[in-house]
Write an enzyme that holds these catalytic residues in place. Structure first.
Site, short mmCIF file in Angstrom:
data_model
loop_
_atom_site.label_atom_id
_atom_site.label_comp_id
_atom_site.label_asym_id
_atom_site.label_seq_id
_atom_site.Cartn_x
_atom_site.Cartn_y
_atom_site.Cartn_z
CE LYS A 78 -3.78 2.18 2.48
NZ LYS A 78 -4.52 1.82 3.85
CB SER A 158 -8.26 4.02 2.72
OG SER A 158 -7.21 3.34 3.33
CB SER A 182 -8.64 1.57 5.90
OG SER A 182 -9.86 2.25 6.20
#
Length: 492
Positions: A78, A158, A182
């Site tokens: 990420k 997210s 998330s």
């Protein structure tokens, strides 16, 4: 080479050890898949040269009998994790083309274990969002589609890039972060497994901060066993993070498949929210039935302060964000928009660098921390947080080993569907997940069924502090009972 993409993490590890194929071959297959799968917009930066070089090093170590726990296994990272010498932007314009001179604790630990980094994955800007639509690179796209429709769906937020890449077989597994859901919400939307570990289980050092008392790193993977393997490689004490727990990391993989007979599983009555879709209610009941059939006792529990969790979260998180994001000023690193003086430089840089959702949360945070409002909002929200934590402590003190809830209030929604809605409507996606962050507990999302239009639905398991093992054991029961089938039909 495409059949190399079909293996789970655990299966690929065995095949590499047996030298059925090389790490370079496996990595090459994933690099080809990434190129073919760019329509998913899962990666914001591909690093093929780094990946192939690390894969070659892994093959050499495997040949010498020195393989690490993740040796030769291709993963996505990420874009919130700092990666030494590789651009890290938190998917925000304000970081520009920032290249960190250091590596996050989590990714450094995984690299030492032999993991191969394929590239950086898409996410909502500074992890603020539930649909990946606030990213400066545009939204990632869910590999799943509704039956009979080609409408693009959100892969969640997210960590939408992480979930899309894992579900679309663009990596074997991925790092992610969870501040209010998330990891678990994107996993639920894509038919993957995601776990937010106990606060302090994984170091936050080198991860771009959103809300420091809520942020926690964890993995998204194809199944429960893979998630357990990855968490074992990510977790550990780090003296550079004052909130990192100095505790031994258990063998999480050994908990997968462990009997749940005699465990007491709680169903919180407060999670039966108004307007809950019947298919979510039915899935929840089915999950409880599966656990009963496996020998667990299922009981109703009460978490009375649940109704206050979402509003309290959206005071605490923006307050911490407004403090954390004050460092982005155009002076030391990242983007800079000149002005006549330092004040105008700050204003110009932040206006150009932060997106609308990030600006909204910074302003909310600054407001609730301001003189005259601090006690009325922030202090009261922290008191509510303590009550939420106490609710869970009471349930666990009464013998409950884990709590079963829905993971999300719906299946994945369409990209743009909520563009004109109130921000509060988007925030409601976190209604089942934020309590876990507020209380610092571990939470896991596991696919358990499908919606009427063929999209994956998931259940959430919440555990005692530092008892992720019970979550893996319980989740594997649900995973086995659900019978798989959570891989999307390829359309890209």
């Amino acid at each position: 080479m495409s059949d190399l993409l079909d293996f789970t993490f655990a299966e690929a590890r065995k095949k590499l050890a047996a030298k059925d194929f090389s790490a370079v071959e496996l990595t090459g297959a994933y690099l080809s898949a990434m190129e073919a799968g760019r329509a998913l917009n899962a990666y914001v930066l591909e690093t093929p040269e780094i990946a192939l070089a690390r894969a070659a090093d892994s093959d050499a170590r495997i040949g010498r009998g020195e393989a690490g726990a993740l040796e030769g296994l291709p993963l996505g990272v990420k874009d919130l994790f700092c990666t030494e010498g590789v651009r890290t932007t938190a998917c925000s314009n304000i970081l520009g083309e920032f290249v960190p001179p250091y590596e996050s604790f989590v990714t450094a630990k995984m690299r030492r274990a032999g993991a191969v980094m394929l590239g950086k994955l898409n996410n909502d800007e500074f992890a603020m969002g539930s649909s990946n639509e606030t990213s400066r690179f545009g939204a990632s796209v869910n590999p799943w589609r509704r039956a009979g429709s080609d409408a693009k769906l959100t892969s969640g937020g997210s960590s939408g890039g992480s979930s899309a890449a894992v579900a679309g077989a663009l990596c074997l597994g991925a790092t992610a972060t969870d501040t209010g859901g998330s990891i678990r919400q994107p996993a639920a939307f894509t038919g993957t497994v995601g776990i937010k570990p106990t606060y302090g289980r994984c170091s936050r050092w080198g991860i771009v901060a959103y809300a420091s008392s809520l942020d926690q790193a964890g993995p998204i993977a194809r199944d429960v066993r893979d998630a357990a393997i990855l968490l074992g490689a990510m977790a550990g004490h780090d003296p550079r993070d004052s909130t990192s727990a100095d505790r031994e990391v258990p063998d999480f993989e050994a908990a997968v498949g462990r009997s749940v007979k005699g465990l007491k599983i709680g169903l919180p009555k407060e999670y039966r929210v108004d307007g809950m879709p019947s298919e979510i209610e039915a899935l929840w009941e089915q999950g409880a039935a599966w656990l009963r059939a496996a020998g667990a006792e299922v009981v109703e529990v009460s978490l009375p302060h649940t109704r206050y969790a979402l509003p309290a979260y959206y005071i605490v998180a923006p307050a911490e964000a407004s403090s954390n994001l004050a460092r982005y000023d155009g002076v030391r690193y990242g983007a800079r928009v000149p002005g006549r003086d330092i004040t105008e430089l700050y204003e110009n840089t932040r206006a150009a660098g932060f997106g609308p959702e990030v600006r909204r949360r910074i302003m909310i945070g600054a407001y609730v921390l301001s003189a005259g409002y601090y006690d009325a909002y922030y202090v009261r929200a922290q008191k509510v947080r303590s009550l939420i934590k106490r609710d869970f402590e009471t349930a666990f003190a009464n013998g409950v080993d884990a709590i079963l809830t829905p993971a999300t209030p719906s299946a994945a929604f369409g990209l743009g569907d909520k563009a004109d809605a109130s921000p509060v409507e988007m925030y409601l996606n976190d209604v089942f997940t934020v309590t876990v962050n507020m209380a610092g507990l571990p939470g896991l999302a596991v696919p358990a069924g499908k919606s009427a239009d063929g999209l994956p639905l998931a259940l959430q398991l919440i555990g005692r502090p530092f008892d992720e093992e019970t979550l893996f054991a319980t989740a594997s029961v649900i995973e086995d009972a659900a019978g798989g089938g959570f891989r999307p039909e390829r359309w890209w």
